[in-house]
Design a protein around this motif. Structure first.
Motif: not given
Length: 444
Positions: A417-444
């Motif tokens: 996708s070329g987009l990086l989302e910085i999120r909290d990650f719960d290894q046990g559940a395998g999903t993103h967690t946390g209330a903070l959801q920064p805008q996705a960053i286009p990366v190359d």
């Protein structure tokens, strides 16, 4: 000479060698001891840095690796395979150093406060290397705007304008209450005003006996003592009931008058603040003309106008001539949380970034969101290796990537996708967690 003749000739030479014939001078004898062992001559250091070609010693795989590293296109990545301990990581690192590829300059990435959605920090892209300067200037802008707004609100012309509006409103309120007081006096009652402990005032209608307002309990006591007749009491109570209804109407009108005056004063404050903010924002936009900066400044101006007195620190207007506002202490730090930003990507040099991530956990690779008390903000966002390597090269061990929960799936998603989302990650559940959801960053 034919092949059989050549073989016969070699056989005759071999026989001569074994029998001792054919030696120098035709003589044989013992060989000296110093001739029986070869000694390596001393090696002098060349002073040159070893290259990847020297380590591998095979030109064909090196040429393929050079070609792969030189390709700059979406979807093209290099996979190096080899035996354990063959030095693949060292080879790639040395080759990148030897090639010194001319990577394209990528913009700096800065997260700023989102006034409309505080849990989704907004991304601002700036020229390479300008992120730290923008962060410092944005915080200084908040301090300057705070001081300018405070000075404007405390200026004598603005204080006089506010005072004129307040006094005109107070005069209208007194006229309404005086009219009700005159009506009550005609009907044998009085309008009595009480001051509560919290500073608010309330009013009530009391009967008047012998020129003094008394309570209803006191009136009943006078009737019991025979000093006031039942007919006089009933007449006064009927008038009082009518006046109480009138008092409710008057109170509503006074409340509307007070609200209208407050709105007018607030509008004056906002109009003054708009001019002050506009002048400072124009100067800031001349230095930072990016569209994201202009959008952020518009949102900041709207926020400050809605929360002007909270931002500046003014609470209660005073009527004396010395000051117009009850202000925060001079030593207190102004509210500047909305002007704080986080630089998550900046270019420290013009060299092509080469990041070797030896421990590609989810947080180390994609970034983390730290916990914090209060409202979440951009200061909680921290970059990972993938963002640090933007515009350059990221070197990972495949085995390390595959054994980390969720990393391989997310890495493929980012590369596709070329987009990086910085999120909290719960290894046990395998999903993103946390209330903070920064805008996705286009990366190359």
């Amino acid at each position: 000479m034919s092949a059989p003749q050549r073989r016969g000739d070699r056989s005759r030479r071999l026989v001569k060698a074994r029998s001792g014939r054919g030696s120098r001078g035709g003589k044989s004898g013992p060989v000296p001891a110093d001739k029986l062992r070869w000694t390596c001559p001393p090696l002098e250091p060349s002073g040159k840095t070893p290259t990847a070609t020297f380590l591998v010693g095979q030109e064909r795989p090196m040429a393929a690796l050079r070609t792969g590293l030189a390709v700059h296109a979406r979807g093209y990545n290099v996979f190096v395979s080899g035996l354990m301990g063959s030095g693949r990581t060292a080879v790639v690192e040395m080759l990148l150093r030897d090639l010194q590829p001319a990577c394209q300059q990528v913009p700096d990435r800065v997260f700023v406060h989102n006034f409309r959605e505080p849990n989704r920090p907004s991304l601002v892209s700036l020229p390479s290397g300008k992120g730290p300067s923008f962060r410092d200037e944005l915080l200084e802008l908040g301090r300057v705007m705070h001081g300018a707004l405070l000075s404007a609100l405390r200026s004598r012309p603005h204080r006089m304008s506010r005072r004129v509006v307040k006094r005109a409103s107070a005069t209208r309120e007194r006229r309404i209450m005086d009219a009700l007081q005159r009506q009550a006096q005609k009907q044998g009652c009085a309008l009595v005003t009480f001051q509560a402990q919290n500073g608010t005032s309330t009013a009530d209608i009391y009967p008047v006996v012998e020129g003094e307002p008394i309570t209803l309990d006191a009136l009943s006591a006078l009737v019991f003592e025979g000093k006031v007749s039942d007919d006089d009491r009933n007449r006064v109570l009927r008038h009082r009931d009518q006046l109480v209804e009138r008092l409710d109407e008057v109170s509503e009108r006074i409340h509307e008058e007070f609200s209208r005056a407050e709105q007018e004063v607030r509008a004056m404050d906002r109009q003054l603040a708009w001019k002050v903010l506009e002048n400072h924002q124009k100067e800031f936009l001349r230095r930072w003309p990016q569209p994201e900066v202009a959008d952020w400044l518009d949102a900041a101006r709207e926020f400050i106008e809605r929360n002007l007195h909270e931002f500046v620190g003014t609470e209660v207007e005073l009527e004396d001539e010395s000051t117009a506002f009850e202000l925060m202490p001079e030593s207190a730090e102004p509210r500047l949380g909305e002007f704080q930003s986080q630089v998550v990507k900046t270019a420290f040099s013009e060299a092509c970034p080469v990041v070797i991530e030896a421990s590609p956990s989810f947080g180390n690779l994609f970034g983390t969101v730290s916990g914090s008390e209060g409202v979440p903000g951009p200061l909680q966002v921290h970059p990972g290796a993938l963002l640090r390597a933007e515009g350059g090269y990221l070197v990972l061990r495949c085995f390390d990537v595959l054994r980390e929960p969720g990393v391989w799936t997310q890495l493929k998603r980012v590369l596709q996708s070329g987009l990086l989302e910085i999120r909290d990650f719960d290894q046990g559940a395998g999903t993103h967690t946390g209330a903070l959801q920064p805008q996705a960053i286009p990366v190359d």
